[in-house]
Structure formats: C-alpha cells, structure tokens
Design a protein around this motif. Structure first.
Motif: not given
Length: 450
Positions: A257-263, A364-374, A376-383, A394-396
């Motif tokens: 959900s976090t990744a989608l929102y920041l995607g 989102l409230n605690g880190l209001p300028d948080v962004e993903m470093r990659v 969404f489509k390039d994120l890796n999922w557990a196999p 990964p975020v900044r």
C-alpha cells in the motif's frame, strides 16, 4: 526458474506441473495465473518441490468452495499424499499446510467453538486504541531510521515487518521480556530460524501462565475467560494463529500500500484507503492458501478432484479473474477475496484494514517528503506462493528526529501540514546508550522517554 512458451513457470520434474515458487514465478505471478486460467477454473501445480495441489484461479469457483463447508473441509489430516508418505518431511509446505489444533484447521462444531472465542475476543478491541497503538509503534520505528544523515531507509525490514509485531505484542498484553521472546519466535518462524517454534511456544506459554495469575484487559485474557472455556493449549494455538495469520499479511499490505501510494502512477489526492483497497484487490497479501479437502470426488470444469487431495484457493488469481474485472466497478469495494469468504473468512478483517491504513498514514505524516528510490514496477517480490510481499522498499527523505512528543503531534496533522523537520542529531546525541532488551522492550522504553 524458467517460463515455458505458454507463460507458465517451468514444471517441477516430479510431476511436470507448473511451479508456484522460485524466481520465475515470483517475477511474474500474474502471467502464471493467466496461463493456468486457460486450462479451466483450476489446475494442478506444485506449491513446493514434490508437493502437488489443485490451484483454484476462478473467482466463482473459489467462492463456491469457500462457502460450501459441507463438501469442502479444512482438516489437513485428510491429506492423501501426506498420509501415504509422499510429502518430503522437510517440505516448506508442511508448516503452512500441516494440521494444527486451531480454528483454521477445524470444521463443524469444533471450528464454531474456537472461532466464536476468537471473534468475541477481537470484538472487545477498542478501535481508537488500536489506531493509537499503531501510530505509536510506527513513530518508534520511524525514529530508528529517520535521523540517518543519508536520508535513506528500507521500509520492509525497518517498518512494515516489525510494526505488526509491536501492535500484536501490545494487544496480547505482553510484558517487555515476554514480548521480546514472542517477537523473536514469530520472526524466526518466518525466517526459518531453528527452534523458533519452541521459542514462540515457550513465550506464549509463559504469557498464558501470567494471565492465569494476573488477568488483564488484553486479548489473551479475553480468550482465556471466554465462555467456550478453552484449555491453555487451545488458547496458545489460537494466539499462534492470530500472530502467524496476522503479522505476515499485514507486513505485505503495509509495504504494498505504501509503495502504491508513493508510486509513479498514483493519482495525487486519493486517500490512503484507496491504496489499501487496491492492494487487497490486485496484490492480495495472502496470495495462495486456504487449503480445502473435498469430502467426495468433485468436478471442477473438466477436471475430477479426488476426495482428500488438497485444493488451494488462489486469492490473488481469483481477485484478478478477467470475468470479474470486466464488471468490477459494479461490485462492492469489499467483494475481493483477500480476507477469504464463508465460515473461515478472516475474523479480523476490519482491524487489519485499520492497522494498514494507520501505518501508511503514520509514515506519510512522520516523513512528509518520503519518496521511493526506484519505480514501483522495478520493485522485487518474494518468490514464494503463500504471500504477495515485497522483498524491499527503498526510500529517501529529509533526515529528522522523531520523539514521542513530536510523533504525537504529527499523528494529528495531514501529510501536507507537517511542521518542518528537526535538525539531524549531533554525534553526542547519537552516542547516547540505547536501552537493552529486544524490540518490544526498546519500544516501551522509548515511549517512556528513556
């Protein structure tokens, strides 16, 4: 894991079935489900090496099985291959599919008794208190990485994974030292740590003994005092079910959900609830599970399923069934099967939704300028077949100091109105001795300002 020309993961040598594990499946589960759907409402797959199951990919077929307890039961002691010695003793499928004396693997009156104790106990949980506990747990975890001078974090390991463990330890009424052991035990089970089962069992046994001596207002005490009169062993197994069935799916839901929102494709202005709903529909945290056993031979499409052979529900495939998605806008937002359906539907779906929303909003409230470093489509999922969970997120962000007081203030503000960040800590502050003990002990010490 290689894919065949049909798009299915390459078959397991033992059965020639598509494999629902390994990097090939993990990188493109949707492609695997699409290929399986071409064979009918269900298909044989290997869910682990040398472990064959019938995987249901059709929404209608899944709903029929989930809502038909007379013909499809959950007691895995019926499992033909296991009883015939055809399942490897060290199979990773056994911890997920093997029988345990809890509501999940029970049927009929036994299931009704155990489930009633769980649902009634969960009903006593105060929703506002649950949200506050989630926010406080979130603030502590953010405080542990937010002051990094690099302004970078890894949200799966540092946030999504430990957060549900802190919330559950509080819900269960754990004192610090028992909470530490509960977290160590359940984390070890998911990481494959030797003797983790024993660590968790010992910790919960100690917790139950403590509540016998000193009852509280927690979930453990509610289970023990329920009119169903559960034995201590039954209480322990229901707690294990709540932990294992709650923490890993919540981790997956919070991360996705976090990744989608920041995607990159998320529409600005949509609420966090929409991201959580989209996760439940398109990235079901529990992807393939809810093993059933037909009480008699049954027909699914063109296939005959033998009585007592395992039938696994693919919540992920059912939710994205093209026959369903064509008119999904006409369905209720809660028509997805991420929480199951029928008598074994998740009894904690409302608390789970609230925890996930509160966790994402707190970040989102605690880190209001948080962004993903990659992207969404390039994120890796557990196999793995069981859950749809990110391997990393990964975020900044702008470094900041988070204390219990600043966290309490930020919990009442929106993402766009959070005050300016504090300066990064000095080396003197960073060198301050950290409280001893495990995760739960350190969290409690932090809430006291220690």
């Amino acid at each position: 894991m290689q894919h065949s020309e049909s798009g299915m993961p390459a078959g397991c040598p033992a059965h020639g079935n598509p494999a629902l594990f390994g990097p090939g499946f993990g990188s493109d589960p949707e492609g695997a489900y699409a290929a399986l759907r071409a064979t009918g409402p269900s298909a044989p797959v290997d869910i682990a090496p040398d472990v064959q199951v019938e995987l249901v990919t059709s929404y209608d077929a899944a709903l029929y099985i989930l809502q038909n307890p007379a013909s499809f039961v959950r007691d895995s002691r019926r499992w033909n291959a296991l009883n015939e010695g055809r399942v490897p003793e060290d199979s990773p499928a056994l911890p997920m599919m093997g029988y345990r004396p809890n509501a999940l693997f029970s049927d009929g009156a036994a299931h009704a008794r155990l489930r009633q104790a769980v649902t009634d106990s969960l009903a006593t949980v105060n929703e506002l208190q649950l949200v506050r506990q989630t926010q406080q747990s979130a603030a502590y975890l953010i405080s542990q990485f937010a002051s990094s001078p690099r302004g970078q974090g890894e949200l799966m390991a540092d946030y999504a994974q430990p957060l549900p463990l802190l919330v559950f330890s509080d819900l269960f009424g754990c004192p610090p030292e028992i909470g530490d052991q509960v977290i160590a035990g359940i984390s070890g089970i998911f990481q494959g740590t030797p003797d983790a089962d024993q660590v968790l069992g010992a910790a919960l046994g100690e917790l139950i003994a403590l509540k016998r001596r000193s009852p509280g207002t927690d979930l453990t005490t509610r289970l023990m005092e329920h009119s169903a009169r559960l034995s201590d062993e039954e209480v322990l197994h229901q707690l294990v079910t709540l932990l294992s069935g709650g923490t890993a799916p919540l981790t997956a839901a919070i991360g996705t959900s976090t990744a989608l929102y920041l995607g990159e494709e998320w529409q600005t202005g949509l609420p966090v609830e929409d991201a959580v709903s989209q996760t439940l529909w398109n990235y079901a945290p529990i992807a393939n599970y809810a093993t059933h056993y037909a009480t008699h031979d049954v027909e699914l499409g063109d296939r005959t399923i033998r009585a007592n052979d395992p039938i696994v529900i693919s919540f992920a495939a059912a939710n994205t069934d093209p026959r369903l998605t064509a008119h999904r806008e006409q369905l209720s937002a809660k028509a997805h099967l991420a929480f199951g359906a029928g008598p074994h539907a998740c009894p904690a779906k409302d608390p789970a939704f609230m925890i996930t929303v509160a966790a994402v909003e707190a970040l989102l409230n605690g880190l209001p300028d948080v962004e993903m470093r990659v992207p969404f489509k390039d994120l890796n999922w557990a196999p793995i077949p069981w859950s749809r969970t990110l391997l990393g997120l990964p975020v900044r962000f702008t470094p900041r100091v988070v204390t219990p007081k600043t966290a309490e203030r930020s919990a009442t503000t929106s993402r766009t109105s959070v005050s300016m960040p504090h300066a990064a800590p000095s080396s003197e502050t960073s060198a301050r001795p950290q409280p001893k003990g495990g995760l739960f002990s350190r969290f409690l010490a932090w809430t006291r300002g220690e």
